[in-house]
Design a protein around this motif. Sequence first.
Motif, short mmCIF file in Angstrom:
data_model
loop_
_atom_site.label_atom_id
_atom_site.label_comp_id
_atom_site.label_asym_id
_atom_site.label_seq_id
_atom_site.Cartn_x
_atom_site.Cartn_y
_atom_site.Cartn_z
N ILE A 187 -30.53 -12.96 -33.31
CA ILE A 187 -30.12 -12.11 -32.19
C ILE A 187 -28.66 -12.33 -31.79
CG2 ILE A 187 -30.97 -13.68 -30.39
CD1 ILE A 187 -31.93 -11.05 -28.97
N ARG A 247 -32.52 -3.69 -15.43
CA ARG A 247 -32.49 -3.47 -16.88
C ARG A 247 -33.87 -3.12 -17.39
NH1 ARG A 247 -28.50 -8.19 -19.29
NH2 ARG A 247 -26.89 -7.93 -17.72
N ILE A 284 -32.03 -16.18 -24.01
CA ILE A 284 -31.65 -14.78 -24.24
C ILE A 284 -32.91 -13.93 -24.29
CG2 ILE A 284 -30.66 -13.15 -25.92
CD1 ILE A 284 -28.67 -15.28 -26.74
N TYR A 330 -22.87 -10.63 -31.74
CA TYR A 330 -21.47 -10.82 -32.15
C TYR A 330 -20.92 -9.56 -32.81
CZ TYR A 330 -22.52 -15.83 -31.59
OH TYR A 330 -22.89 -17.04 -31.10
N ALA A 387 -30.10 -6.08 -26.13
CA ALA A 387 -29.54 -5.29 -25.03
C ALA A 387 -28.18 -5.85 -24.67
CB ALA A 387 -30.46 -5.35 -23.81
N LYS A 409 -15.24 -9.89 -21.49
CA LYS A 409 -16.50 -9.58 -20.81
C LYS A 409 -16.63 -10.27 -19.46
CE LYS A 409 -19.68 -8.11 -24.15
NZ LYS A 409 -21.04 -8.34 -24.63
N VAL A 458 -31.63 -8.24 -14.01
CA VAL A 458 -32.71 -8.27 -15.01
C VAL A 458 -33.75 -7.20 -14.70
CG1 VAL A 458 -34.60 -9.67 -15.89
CG2 VAL A 458 -32.35 -10.70 -15.57
N GLU A 472 -34.61 -13.56 -20.72
CA GLU A 472 -33.97 -12.59 -19.82
C GLU A 472 -34.09 -11.17 -20.36
OE1 GLU A 472 -30.41 -13.52 -17.76
OE2 GLU A 472 -31.62 -15.01 -16.71
N LEU A 507 -23.90 -12.58 -21.30
CA LEU A 507 -25.17 -11.88 -21.16
C LEU A 507 -25.84 -12.20 -19.83
CD1 LEU A 507 -26.80 -12.27 -24.71
CD2 LEU A 507 -25.81 -10.21 -23.73
N PHE A 508 -25.70 -13.46 -19.40
CA PHE A 508 -26.46 -13.89 -18.22
C PHE A 508 -25.72 -13.64 -16.91
CE2 PHE A 508 -28.29 -17.51 -21.06
CZ PHE A 508 -29.13 -16.59 -21.68
N LEU A 509 -24.40 -13.78 -16.93
CA LEU A 509 -23.69 -13.88 -15.65
C LEU A 509 -23.08 -12.55 -15.22
CD1 LEU A 509 -21.89 -17.30 -16.17
CD2 LEU A 509 -24.08 -16.86 -15.06
N ASP A 510 -23.26 -12.30 -13.96
CA ASP A 510 -22.61 -11.16 -13.30
C ASP A 510 -21.13 -11.51 -13.15
OD1 ASP A 510 -21.80 -9.21 -11.63
OD2 ASP A 510 -23.24 -9.62 -10.04
N PHE A 545 -22.64 -4.66 -15.20
CA PHE A 545 -23.73 -5.58 -14.90
C PHE A 545 -24.89 -4.88 -14.19
CE2 PHE A 545 -26.08 -8.79 -12.63
CZ PHE A 545 -26.23 -9.77 -13.59
N LEU A 582 -21.21 -16.16 -25.43
CA LEU A 582 -22.10 -14.99 -25.49
C LEU A 582 -23.14 -15.07 -24.38
CD1 LEU A 582 -23.26 -12.43 -26.97
CD2 LEU A 582 -24.79 -14.02 -28.15
N GLU A 634 -20.13 -7.12 -30.29
CA GLU A 634 -18.95 -7.53 -29.52
C GLU A 634 -17.66 -7.18 -30.26
OE1 GLU A 634 -20.23 -11.27 -26.67
OE2 GLU A 634 -19.40 -11.71 -28.64
#
Lengths: 972, 145
Positions: free
Chosen positions: B108, B28, A60, B113, B17, A134, B25, A63, A97-100, B22, A93, B116
Amino acid sequence: MSSGSHLSKELHDLIKSIGETRSKQEEDKIIIKEVQQLKTKLNEKNMPQKKVREMLIKAIYIEMLGHDASFVHINAIHLTQSKSLALKRLGYLCCSLFLDNDSELLILLVATLQKDLTSTNVHIVVNALTAVGKLISKTFVNALTEPVLKLLTHSTDIVRKKALMVMQIIRQLNQDCIAEQDYDDRIRRGIQDKEPSVMGAAFNLYHEELKKGAVNKFKPLTGTFVSMLKQIIEHKLHKDYDYHRFPAPWLQIKLLQILTLLGANDLKVSEQIYEVLGTTLRRADDTTINIGYAVTYQCVKCISGIYPQQSLLEQAANSVSRFLKSENNNLKYLGINALTQIVSISQKYVLEHQMTIVDCLESNDDTLKKETLELLYKMTNEQNCEVIIQKLIHFLKTSSDSNFKKDLFVKISLLNEKHAPTQEWFIKTANTLFEYGSEFIDNDVRNNFFKLLIDNFNDIGSEFGVFITEIYSELLKNDLQDNILKIVCWVIGEIGSQIYDQDPNKLNELTQLIILKLDSQLESETTISWILTCLAKLQSARAFQMFDQTRAIFQKYMQSKNLDCQQRAIDFYTLAKFNAALKGSQFITVDPKMQFLDAYVQQERQRGAQPYNPSLQVKAAALGSATEAPSLNFIPYSDTKYGGNKTGTFGTEENKLTTQNPSAPTIAGPWDDTGYNQKQPPPPKPTIATPMSIGSTTGIGSNSSGQTTTKTTMQSMGSGQMGLNTNQSQSTYVPSVRPLPPKEDPNLKEKQKLANQLFAPISQTQQQPSQSTQKKGITTMAASKQMNSNINTNQPQQPKQTAQVLNLLEIDEPLPIQSSQQPIIGTSQGYVQQPQIINQKPIIAQQQQLWSQPTAQIQSIPQQQIKSYIPANINVDQYEQLWERNQNIKEITLQSKIKSEQDFRKMIQTININIIEVIDQEIICAGANAESKSCVLLYGSYSLNGSLELKINSTDPKDAEYILALIKRQFC
Amino acid sequence: MINFILMVNKQGQTRLAQYFQFLSVKERMTLEGELIRKCLSRSETQCSFLEHRGYKIIYRRYASLYFIIGMDLEEENEMAYLEFIHNLVETLDKYFENVCELDIMFNIEKAHYILEEMVMNGQIVETNKTQILAPIHVLDKAKDE
């Protein structure tokens, strides 16, 4: 809790070191090292889940800080299958956060998500719903729809809440997944939920539906929403929903947004809202906390969004003035925005805040300035415009923020255009604006400005022309930025050359000034093109004398490396040659009656030639410029019209051209200024004349297409397309410069409009000053022309309608034989076909094509007949319009020999009119009296037993009688 | 809708973040860099709203940490979102007890959470702190066992 003691030492140290870095480089170094370590660790087998967890948390960070950690993405997916609730959630989570949403890896999650959504453990279900919200994508929305919908009736409120939100996404992704009715039912159950959280989530769904436009079907729910808002403001919800003792503010705001959409433009719905709205506003106003202001602001928006109500407006205005008087910029911002809303309903509330508004404009806060500008723009009217524009120009002068300046520039020019009190003021403001905002002058701005100038020039006439020419020639004496110089060049060239057409001194003076500019420091070569064009326009003035100078200049720029400049120089040089030649032959008179032919005619007559028969259509043409156009018209001309009317039928000029000796083209020659500007609408895509086409103008008198081409050159310059030309010519070598690269296409229409307005009105003002106030352009030209020729018809005039209708007719109006070299009116519209000359009677079988092809006829009169007719090539629409206008309808049913379409056609052929359309056994035809040109429309319906129903609609009732008699005689 | 929620410190280091649309990286990074520069260039007295790259930006500073929300331009109540940030901070504070930048760094995932629970599909779904924190406490308990 910030000790991080729950973390392994390794992770703890990593995060600590990241936290302690003081530069991006330092941070990058740590991360890059970590990435390398992680990559080697990946190979470890059977890594304990706790290790995987730490690895993912590191990922996390990696990235988030801008590095790639895609190598651990798969581990995140694996972790979602963990039995541990916490690890599962972390897995989800990380995936989100990572995946399109398009990631292929997501497909690996579907089975896990399906399983988790149906789990008996409510916490697992909640985790899964959060993740679905998400990660769901179009590809697998179907697979998850059913389990999600089932959860809408789950016993736990948080599940229902999340399921509602996921349902919203499902519908966004694929409308077909949930039927509309089903969806509406489900969100309705959502707002009826006993848990406020679920209800609040459902508000989001309603708001979205309303924003999409589904207002009417939810109007019956207004009462429900109103009572919910009422309950909320009365503290009926649990105090957990309070925020700083203010009851559920975000729910209030959502409800107000929903009510605004429901009540917009609807008094009935709005009446249900007024009361609760007033109370909500009062309660919010009573607080002095931010969230209260947020609700107040939403109330104001609602009050100005629904059907207006006076006392609420007053209340809103009061709240707004509190915002505006605040020292806090956030509140001022809200106040300005709220005022912008209120202004759209009533301007009076602005007055008391004028000073605040001006203060806000002077604020050092860009955001506030921008919003204030918007407000000012919205509140400007005729009364305050001078002040506001002055203020805005002041900001334009002093501001250094280019975005703000651009915004200002656009708004000032719009306001100036809309509200300027006088012409003079308008021009002066525009000049100041251009001076301080020259970097924002682009083609659109220029074209728009030119259009306004030429419109005004046409409306007001030479007084205005002299005025602006003076202003701009005065400007010429200063150093000018290129962008302004271009405008000056255009004004001098287009308007100055007309105003001082006969004044050699003035022309010389202007030319001198313009020529001087060629030696000044110019920013770009395109400006030279503008100057050259200006000179070319000036030299077309009648009193122009400085041909030697202009020719020398053009000659010089013929060597220019800039293709555009070079091309123009060549063109204008050629033109200058002709111009000078023409001036020399200025005073040759032409005998319109061509008496010089008398001797020849006499001689031929003596040899036995037929005498000239004036009843034939040729008459019109032979009479030359003094006569009316010989074009086929459907409206009867009275005899007095012949010779009298010069109001702009294009045939008039045409006749001059054709009947004159090409070597003496002075009167109506193309370079005569009047003729030059006459009614030559620009072709749809103006192209710069190549030397070839210029060459063709040698036959000036006989080739009017030459004129069109050359004039076009100037139009294209006047319309300011030069910048682009040059770009193009620089990037690629194009032998013949095309001034309209495809990029320009979106503006084409606008430009054509401009070009039309540049040209058409000029000729009009010269010929018909009384009509100069009308809307300019081809349309009016055609309309006014037709109206003129209509004067003698019996029909009462309905100017507005007629103009429209007649224009339609005008475009396809058949042209006379002699008009082969006629520039085509309305070419720019793109749908007018080239007139075709058909010397023979139109063959009826060819009808399909003939409808749209204007033809002309010279028909010898059948021997025993007294009246003769000619076919009219009109289309069905035109036929219908004419039918409406003519009222002399003769109706009859006959027993005839006509039993087939062929018979009917024979009959029509005998009369010599034209078939417009055949539908089964019904046929419509049109023609005109060959002599009086009065229109004859015929509707016929035959049947196999010979019964013939006829309706003849003619301007002159005698025509109908005559035709009827003819039919009775020959076909019954 | 809300497009993203960021926590960036004064040094321009992103601490959290969450994007609801989407972005790669790289995108962003650029966006976050530009935004923090813009926020830093503004004074305390200037308003907390601005427009950037077609987003309506609402930001609020707590000690050295900037909370930044990026929304669609048509979103209408800036003040409501400004207060939403405060509600988020209060919720973090309730959970972490005197929250600071390091809390968020060391936890983090927890901070994520919490977010979310408050925002779904770019919309505010929960502002009741008890409701927001309930699922997080469940997670903590599950781990403890």
